[in-house]
Write a protein that holds these residues in place. Sequence first.
Motif, mmCIF file in Angstrom:
data_model
loop_
_atom_site.group_PDB
_atom_site.id
_atom_site.type_symbol
_atom_site.label_atom_id
_atom_site.label_comp_id
_atom_site.label_asym_id
_atom_site.label_seq_id
_atom_site.Cartn_x
_atom_site.Cartn_y
_atom_site.Cartn_z
ATOM 1 N N GLU A 71 7.566 0.894 9.236
ATOM 2 C CA GLU A 71 5.904 1.256 8.690
ATOM 3 C C GLU A 71 5.358 2.179 9.622
ATOM 4 O OE1 GLU A 71 3.640 -2.256 8.161
ATOM 5 O OE2 GLU A 71 5.663 -3.519 7.481
ATOM 6 N N THR A 72 4.692 3.072 8.909
ATOM 7 C CA THR A 72 3.972 4.395 9.423
ATOM 8 C C THR A 72 3.132 3.985 10.403
ATOM 9 O OG1 THR A 72 4.074 5.147 7.056
ATOM 10 C CG2 THR A 72 2.833 6.435 8.762
ATOM 11 N N ASP A 102 2.880 1.512 12.528
ATOM 12 C CA ASP A 102 3.595 1.158 13.813
ATOM 13 C C ASP A 102 4.204 2.391 14.520
ATOM 14 O OD1 ASP A 102 3.299 -1.424 13.487
ATOM 15 O OD2 ASP A 102 5.145 -1.577 12.331
ATOM 16 N N HIS A 160 7.939 -7.634 9.881
ATOM 17 C CA HIS A 160 8.500 -6.371 10.593
ATOM 18 C C HIS A 160 9.905 -6.567 10.988
ATOM 19 C CE1 HIS A 160 4.009 -5.428 10.942
ATOM 20 N NE2 HIS A 160 4.315 -4.495 11.258
ATOM 21 N N GLU A 184 1.256 3.643 1.824
ATOM 22 C CA GLU A 184 2.900 3.678 2.160
ATOM 23 C C GLU A 184 3.179 2.242 2.765
ATOM 24 O OE1 GLU A 184 6.125 6.186 4.491
ATOM 25 O OE2 GLU A 184 4.139 7.204 4.020
ATOM 26 N N ASP A 185 2.319 1.826 3.645
ATOM 27 C CA ASP A 185 2.788 0.495 4.366
ATOM 28 C C ASP A 185 2.795 -0.764 3.481
ATOM 29 O OD1 ASP A 185 3.301 2.094 6.582
ATOM 30 O OD2 ASP A 185 1.960 1.201 7.860
ATOM 31 N N LEU A 208 6.018 -0.806 1.688
ATOM 32 C CA LEU A 208 7.113 -1.282 2.678
ATOM 33 C C LEU A 208 6.803 -2.529 2.981
ATOM 34 C CD1 LEU A 208 7.010 1.953 5.120
ATOM 35 C CD2 LEU A 208 8.801 1.061 3.525
ATOM 36 N N SER A 209 5.792 -3.140 3.010
ATOM 37 C CA SER A 209 5.587 -4.531 3.531
ATOM 38 C C SER A 209 5.865 -5.531 2.474
ATOM 39 C CB SER A 209 3.923 -4.897 3.801
ATOM 40 O OG SER A 209 3.505 -3.904 4.933
#
Length: 248
Positions: A11-12, A14, A151, A200-201, A204-205
Amino acid sequence: MKPLPRIVGAETLDGLAEDDPDAMRSRRDLRRVHRVMGSCSMLSRILRAWSLPRSRALRVLELGAGDGSLMLRVARALAPRWPRVELTLLDRQALVEPETLRRYAGLGWTATPSRTDVLDWVAEAGANPGADPDGCGPRWDAIVANLFLHHFPERELAGLLRAVAARCDHFVAFEPRRARSALLASHLIGAIGANAVTREDAVLSVHAGFRGRELSALWPADVAAWTLREGPAGAFSHCFQAVREGAG
Ligand SMILES: C[S@@+](CC[C@H](N)C(=O)[O-])C[C@H]1O[C@@H](n2cnc3c(N)ncnc32)[C@H](O)[C@@H]1O
């Protein structure tokens, strides 16, 4: 329709420094995301239902606590019932503001940030189960996680859940639900003003989220000694709950 496969991507947020303006903005977005997801009320409802000792301060650990603001809202809801709590906010970044700690103190809760990579916490639990490293002691009344377990790939998750099971009697995690409805919502998150990092995240999540009984399948060892509950929660979440038998 085929279920979405689980894909864990970096993730961005992080990868950004704690004081990166985009990261700070994304963490503020997360507070709005919590409101949309109903995170505070869902988490409070589960914690309130657990029967936990009343004769002493409760020891609670949040894994991947972020800035501690979600748990602060939960603390406000629970403080009348849980007046004395020693809360540890574990995260690999130092994100908890002094003002947040003062607000916990105003509720009678002692909140302590612990800047720790959870995989170090897992390794410590395995190597030295009797120790009390970084204040992340061997036993907790309750461990909670919100938007955190997704994650990790399965192999790391299995070790993480093993460490959790060894160190507490009650565990709950709210994670993204890996479903097409949640995926659609994640693509629309710009509607609440989320920045590019959050947009974005969010997608992804959901791809890294959970469905069915995937977390129960990774729960370790003596499953008979635990009551596990897992399934959809609210509009977009997936909830996993583990309570040690006899702990209530
Ligand atoms: C999506 S945020 C959720 C934060 C908080 N639980 C909430 O719901 O507001 C995920 C958090 O996990 C933390 N994190 C990610 N990987 C970690 C690791 N290996 N160890 C500890 N914290 C980690 C990040 O720093 C971030 O604060």
